[in-house]
Design a protein around this motif. Structure first.
Motif, PDB file in Angstrom:
ATOM      1  N   LEU A 182      -6.690   3.719  -4.436  1.00 41.47           N
ATOM      2  CA  LEU A 182      -5.358   4.120  -4.900  1.00 41.47           C
ATOM      3  C   LEU A 182      -5.339   4.302  -6.412  1.00 41.47           C
ATOM      4  CD1 LEU A 182      -2.860   2.076  -2.721  1.00 41.47           C
ATOM      5  CD2 LEU A 182      -3.414   4.496  -2.580  1.00 41.47           C
ATOM      6  N   ARG A 183      -6.203   3.600  -7.106  1.00 43.39           N
ATOM      7  CA  ARG A 183      -6.281   3.778  -8.565  1.00 43.39           C
ATOM      8  C   ARG A 183      -7.077   5.031  -8.909  1.00 43.39           C
ATOM      9  NH1 ARG A 183      -6.623  -1.657  -7.908  1.00 43.39           N
ATOM     10  NH2 ARG A 183      -8.874  -1.700  -7.896  1.00 43.39           N
ATOM     11  N   SER A 184      -8.011   5.430  -8.049  1.00 43.16           N
ATOM     12  CA  SER A 184      -8.873   6.556  -8.372  1.00 43.16           C
ATOM     13  C   SER A 184      -8.440   7.867  -7.725  1.00 43.16           C
ATOM     14  CB  SER A 184     -10.312   6.253  -7.945  1.00 43.16           C
ATOM     15  OG  SER A 184     -10.399   6.161  -6.539  1.00 43.16           O
ATOM     16  N   CYS A 185      -7.482   7.845  -6.841  1.00 33.85           N
ATOM     17  CA  CYS A 185      -7.077   9.072  -6.148  1.00 33.85           C
ATOM     18  C   CYS A 185      -6.682  10.218  -7.068  1.00 33.85           C
ATOM     19  CB  CYS A 185      -5.953   8.801  -5.153  1.00 33.85           C
ATOM     20  SG  CYS A 185      -6.541   8.109  -3.610  1.00 33.85           S
ATOM     21  N   PRO A 186      -5.886  10.001  -8.127  1.00 36.87           N
ATOM     22  CA  PRO A 186      -5.518  11.154  -8.949  1.00 36.87           C
ATOM     23  C   PRO A 186      -6.704  11.889  -9.550  1.00 36.87           C
ATOM     24  CG  PRO A 186      -4.084   9.319  -9.417  1.00 36.87           C
ATOM     25  CD  PRO A 186      -5.177   8.809  -8.506  1.00 36.87           C
ATOM     26  N   ALA A 187      -7.787  11.208  -9.792  1.00 34.32           N
ATOM     27  CA  ALA A 187      -8.968  11.875 -10.362  1.00 34.32           C
ATOM     28  C   ALA A 187      -9.623  12.801  -9.361  1.00 34.32           C
ATOM     29  CB  ALA A 187      -9.971  10.813 -10.841  1.00 34.32           C
ATOM     30  N   ASP A 188      -9.347  12.616  -8.080  1.00 39.25           N
ATOM     31  CA  ASP A 188      -9.955  13.449  -7.049  1.00 39.25           C
ATOM     32  C   ASP A 188      -9.242  14.786  -6.876  1.00 39.25           C
ATOM     33  OD1 ASP A 188     -10.512  10.610  -4.865  1.00 39.25           O
ATOM     34  OD2 ASP A 188     -11.703  11.367  -6.528  1.00 39.25           O
ATOM     35  N   TYR A 189      -8.129  14.967  -7.547  1.00 37.04           N
ATOM     36  CA  TYR A 189      -7.335  16.167  -7.370  1.00 37.04           C
ATOM     37  C   TYR A 189      -7.391  17.011  -8.621  1.00 37.04           C
ATOM     38  CZ  TYR A 189      -5.561  13.977  -3.212  1.00 37.04           C
ATOM     39  OH  TYR A 189      -5.471  13.420  -1.985  1.00 37.04           O
ATOM     40  N   PRO A 190      -7.202  18.322  -8.439  1.00 44.31           N
ATOM     41  CA  PRO A 190      -7.241  19.219  -9.612  1.00 44.31           C
ATOM     42  C   PRO A 190      -6.101  18.972 -10.565  1.00 44.31           C
ATOM     43  CG  PRO A 190      -6.608  20.442  -7.624  1.00 44.31           C
ATOM     44  CD  PRO A 190      -6.924  19.030  -7.212  1.00 44.31           C
ATOM     45  N   ASP A 199       0.833  -1.210   0.000  1.00 44.76           N
ATOM     46  CA  ASP A 199       0.000   0.000   0.000  1.00 44.76           C
ATOM     47  C   ASP A 199       0.868   1.261   0.000  1.00 44.76           C
ATOM     48  OD1 ASP A 199      -2.232  -1.674   0.233  1.00 44.76           O
ATOM     49  OD2 ASP A 199      -2.321  -1.449   2.418  1.00 44.76           O
ATOM     50  N   VAL A 200       1.913   1.249   0.817  1.00 44.36           N
ATOM     51  CA  VAL A 200       2.799   2.412   0.906  1.00 44.36           C
ATOM     52  C   VAL A 200       3.501   2.624  -0.435  1.00 44.36           C
ATOM     53  CG1 VAL A 200       4.835   3.381   2.046  1.00 44.36           C
ATOM     54  CG2 VAL A 200       3.136   2.114   3.388  1.00 44.36           C
ATOM     55  N   PRO A 235      -8.728  -0.885  -1.360  1.00 47.44           N
ATOM     56  CA  PRO A 235      -7.608  -0.738  -2.293  1.00 47.44           C
ATOM     57  C   PRO A 235      -7.927  -0.055  -3.617  1.00 47.44           C
ATOM     58  CG  PRO A 235      -8.051  -3.067  -1.799  1.00 47.44           C
ATOM     59  CD  PRO A 235      -9.017  -2.245  -1.021  1.00 47.44           C
ATOM     60  N   GLU A 236      -9.170  -0.071  -4.054  1.00 44.36           N
ATOM     61  CA  GLU A 236      -9.485   0.540  -5.350  1.00 44.36           C
ATOM     62  C   GLU A 236      -9.278   2.054  -5.324  1.00 44.36           C
ATOM     63  OE1 GLU A 236     -13.013   0.652  -2.828  1.00 44.36           O
ATOM     64  OE2 GLU A 236     -11.771  -1.005  -3.443  1.00 44.36           O
ATOM     65  N   LEU A 287      -3.315   7.093   1.447  1.00 42.45           N
ATOM     66  CA  LEU A 287      -3.318   5.996   2.424  1.00 42.45           C
ATOM     67  C   LEU A 287      -4.516   6.092   3.360  1.00 42.45           C
ATOM     68  CD1 LEU A 287       0.471   5.683   3.276  1.00 42.45           C
ATOM     69  CD2 LEU A 287      -0.948   4.052   2.019  1.00 42.45           C
ATOM     70  N   SER A 288      -4.892   7.301   3.727  1.00 42.09           N
ATOM     71  CA  SER A 288      -6.086   7.480   4.561  1.00 42.09           C
ATOM     72  C   SER A 288      -7.334   6.998   3.837  1.00 42.09           C
ATOM     73  CB  SER A 288      -6.268   8.950   4.945  1.00 42.09           C
ATOM     74  OG  SER A 288      -5.250   9.362   5.792  1.00 42.09           O
ATOM     75  N   ARG A 289      -7.428   7.337   2.565  1.00 40.90           N
ATOM     76  CA  ARG A 289      -8.574   6.887   1.768  1.00 40.90           C
ATOM     77  C   ARG A 289      -8.570   5.378   1.608  1.00 40.90           C
ATOM     78  NH1 ARG A 289      -9.380  11.380  -2.918  1.00 40.90           N
ATOM     79  NH2 ARG A 289      -9.614  13.107  -1.475  1.00 40.90           N
TER      80      ARG A 289
END
Length: 87
Positions: free
Chosen positions: A79-87, A51-52, A76-77, A68-70
């Motif tokens: 980590l694949r979608s995190c970049p879409a949550d950011y501007p 994960d780290v 685990p899914e 990691l908090s998310r």
């Protein structure tokens, strides 16, 4: 909107983006230190070494500590979608 207001708006947006990048960079250093912990300690935190590593592979503008908090909240899914949550 006049050119002075336009420049002010652009500079404040740039400053905001730089703050996000700076915070993500600092947190990336902290998250990297998690790799110094043994697997049992990471397990106690609810994360794995994998994960780290996955969080550290995210784009530089993404805060790996938030990822990691998310991960702990959503699974685990995220980590694949995190970049879409950011501007």
């Amino acid at each position: 909107m006049n050119s002075a207001q336009s420049r002010l708006g652009a500079s404040s947006k740039l400053a905001r983006q730089l703050r996000v990048l700076f915070r993500a960079s600092l947190n990336r250093l902290v998250v990297r230190r998690l790799l110094e912990m043994d697997d049992h300690e990471l397990w106690d935190l609810g994360i794995s070494r994998h994960d780290v590593r996955q969080a550290l592979r995210l784009p530089l503008y993404v805060d790996p500590s938030q990822a990691l908090s998310r991960l702990k909240e959503r699974g685990p899914e995220c980590l694949r979608s995190c970049p879409a949550d950011y501007p």
